[in-house]
Design a protein around this motif. Structure first.
Motif, mmCIF file in Angstrom:
data_model
loop_
_atom_site.group_PDB
_atom_site.id
_atom_site.type_symbol
_atom_site.label_atom_id
_atom_site.label_comp_id
_atom_site.label_asym_id
_atom_site.label_seq_id
_atom_site.Cartn_x
_atom_site.Cartn_y
_atom_site.Cartn_z
ATOM 1 N N ASP A 35 0.831 -1.205 0.000
ATOM 2 C CA ASP A 35 0.000 0.000 0.000
ATOM 3 C C ASP A 35 0.867 1.257 0.000
ATOM 4 O O ASP A 35 0.552 2.247 -0.674
ATOM 5 C CB ASP A 35 -0.914 0.008 1.224
ATOM 6 N N VAL B 279 -1.314 5.122 6.644
ATOM 7 C CA VAL B 279 -2.706 4.874 6.278
ATOM 8 C C VAL B 279 -2.994 3.374 6.295
ATOM 9 O O VAL B 279 -4.023 2.926 6.833
ATOM 10 C CB VAL B 279 -3.008 5.466 4.891
ATOM 11 N N ALA B 280 -2.100 2.590 5.715
ATOM 12 C CA ALA B 280 -2.310 1.143 5.667
ATOM 13 C C ALA B 280 -2.315 0.540 7.062
ATOM 14 O O ALA B 280 -3.127 -0.345 7.365
ATOM 15 C CB ALA B 280 -1.229 0.496 4.802
ATOM 16 N N ALA C 97 -3.172 2.042 9.847
ATOM 17 C CA ALA C 97 -4.428 2.419 10.493
ATOM 18 C C ALA C 97 -5.580 1.568 9.976
ATOM 19 O O ALA C 97 -6.476 1.180 10.736
ATOM 20 C CB ALA C 97 -4.697 3.903 10.259
ATOM 21 N N HIS C 98 -5.571 1.273 8.680
ATOM 22 C CA HIS C 98 -6.618 0.440 8.096
ATOM 23 C C HIS C 98 -6.653 -0.939 8.735
ATOM 24 O O HIS C 98 -7.724 -1.542 8.898
ATOM 25 C CB HIS C 98 -6.388 0.318 6.592
ATOM 26 N N HIS C 99 -5.482 -1.440 9.119
ATOM 27 C CA HIS C 99 -5.390 -2.760 9.740
ATOM 28 C C HIS C 99 -5.475 -2.683 11.260
ATOM 29 O O HIS C 99 -5.188 -3.670 11.948
ATOM 30 C CB HIS C 99 -4.094 -3.450 9.315
ATOM 31 N N GLU D 127 -7.778 6.652 13.544
ATOM 32 C CA GLU D 127 -8.891 6.367 12.646
ATOM 33 C C GLU D 127 -8.911 7.299 11.438
ATOM 34 O O GLU D 127 -9.395 6.925 10.372
ATOM 35 C CB GLU D 127 -10.214 6.474 13.409
ATOM 36 N N ALA E 129 -7.083 6.043 8.435
ATOM 37 C CA ALA E 129 -7.750 4.835 7.944
ATOM 38 C C ALA E 129 -8.854 5.171 6.957
ATOM 39 O O ALA E 129 -9.120 4.406 6.023
ATOM 40 C CB ALA E 129 -8.311 4.027 9.118
ATOM 41 N N GLU E 130 -9.497 6.336 7.133
ATOM 42 C CA GLU E 130 -10.558 6.735 6.220
ATOM 43 C C GLU E 130 -10.038 6.971 4.807
ATOM 44 O O GLU E 130 -10.796 6.911 3.844
ATOM 45 C CB GLU E 130 -11.225 8.019 6.736
ATOM 46 N N TRP F 92 -7.790 5.126 3.286
ATOM 47 C CA TRP F 92 -7.241 3.909 2.686
ATOM 48 C C TRP F 92 -7.827 3.576 1.312
ATOM 49 O O TRP F 92 -7.070 3.211 0.403
ATOM 50 C CB TRP F 92 -7.420 2.727 3.646
ATOM 51 N N PRO F 93 -9.140 3.707 1.083
ATOM 52 C CA PRO F 93 -9.655 3.373 -0.255
ATOM 53 C C PRO F 93 -9.020 4.202 -1.361
ATOM 54 O O PRO F 93 -8.929 3.745 -2.504
ATOM 55 C CB PRO F 93 -11.160 3.646 -0.134
#
Length: 328
Positions: A16, A73-74, A76-78, A109, A112-113, A115-116
């Motif tokens: 990522d 970011v990655a 946080a996503h995990h 968080e 993480a938002e 990540w997409p």
């Protein structure tokens, strides 16, 4: 953490991270995961430096800073926190950051938002419409830069015109410098039958069309016209740009600017904007200092961002994780 992240998870985080933008898509980074401390070390790759366009490695640091933010970011996503320490080894200028992977309690968080958008953000060298970006979106992008200790300035008409003049001047500087042109050619792929597909550089499909009736705000990586099937198009007459800047101008600030740049680009992507980077005038010392607004507290411009509504770019190649990640 009660258990260390697996190698597969670390590889996923780095996969990522390397979606980040870098100058000419040179991807000037490498990572080392040290399991004993749950730390991912980020290094600049001196084999991917550009001595003519980036002699002080400022752009290299920006690219690595962008990859660092992608890693955050990655993580946080995990559900992982990412404790970052910049420039941890004064004796090794290529050791740019350490990222300590922490348990879920430390996860942030907000990144993480984003990540997409890691998989959706691609540079667009196509014309944008003249539709203006709403103030509320611009305010959100400014806030994104502030979160990383930087400032995003949306210039007024006279300042935009001045910056575009610098872009055009940089084109003439580049045309007159054979060394810079050769360096640019090294990272440009023409799509010729005898050329390998490659995992780096700017592929021919990402060049966009040639400008038709006005000087394009997009750099023409194919000025020798080696790509024969490129069409021509009219670009927007009033480009919408933003200047990302810092108060000081040193490696720590460059890394912060790289993180801010990626945060802004990811936020813009989620807001439905297409973006491209205009680094040309910042590659010439005699032009770079002219890019800032003399009334602004932002002393050093680190990147000029073009944004608007138009076609999204296609994904450009990335080196496999196995080439950029090691374990220790």
């Amino acid at each position: 953490m009660t258990t260390s992240p697996t190698r597969a998870l670390v590889a996923s985080l780095v996969e990522d991270a390397v979606t980040a933008p870098s100058m000419h898509n040179a991807q000037p980074w490498r990572f080392v995961h040290r399991a004993a401390s749950d730390t991912v070390e980020l290094y600049g790759d001196p084999t991917r430096e550009m001595p003519h366009a980036d002699p002080d490695h400022r752009a290299l640091h920006l690219g690595c800073g962008a990859a660092l933010f992608g890693l955050r970011v990655a993580a946080a996503h995990h559900g992982l926190g990412a404790g970052v320490r910049l420039l941890p080894d004064p004796g090794d200028p290529w050791h740019l950051a350490d990222v300590r992977l922490e348990g879920g309690a430390g996860a942030d968080e907000e990144p993480a938002e984003l990540w997409p958008a890691l998989a959706e953000r691609h540079t667009s060298r196509f014309p944008f419409t003249e539709e203006r970006i709403p103030d509320e979106i611009l305010d959100g992008l400014r806030a994104a830069a502030i979160l990383e200790g930087c400032r995003l300035v949306v210039p007024g008409d006279w300042h935009t015109e001045a910056v575009m003049g610098l872009v055009h001047a940089s084109e003439m500087f580049e045309a007159a410098d054979a060394s810079v042109r050769a360096e640019l050619a090294r990272w440009t792929r023409t799509g010729a039958a005898d050329e390998d597909a490659g995992t780096e550089g700017i592929p021919s499909y990402a060049l966009g069309p040639r400008q038709y009736d006005v000087t394009s705000p997009v750099r023409d990586f194919d000025s020798p016209r080696r790509v024969s099937d490129r069409g021509a198009a009219r670009f927007e007459r009033d480009p919408q740009i933003a200047l990302l800047g810092t108060v000081r101008d040193a490696p720590r600030e460059w890394l912060a600017a790289g993180q801010a740049l990626h945060r802004v680009l990811l936020r813009a992507t989620l807001d439905g904007l297409a973006t491209s980077l205009m680094s040309q005038p910042l590659e010439w010392p005699e032009l770079r200092h002219l890019a800032r607004d003399p009334l602004s507290t932002t002393s050093f411009v680190q990147m000029v961002i073009r944004m608007g509504y138009g076609p999204r770019g296609r994904a450009t190649p990335r080196r496999p994780v196995s080439e950029v990640l090691g374990f220790a």
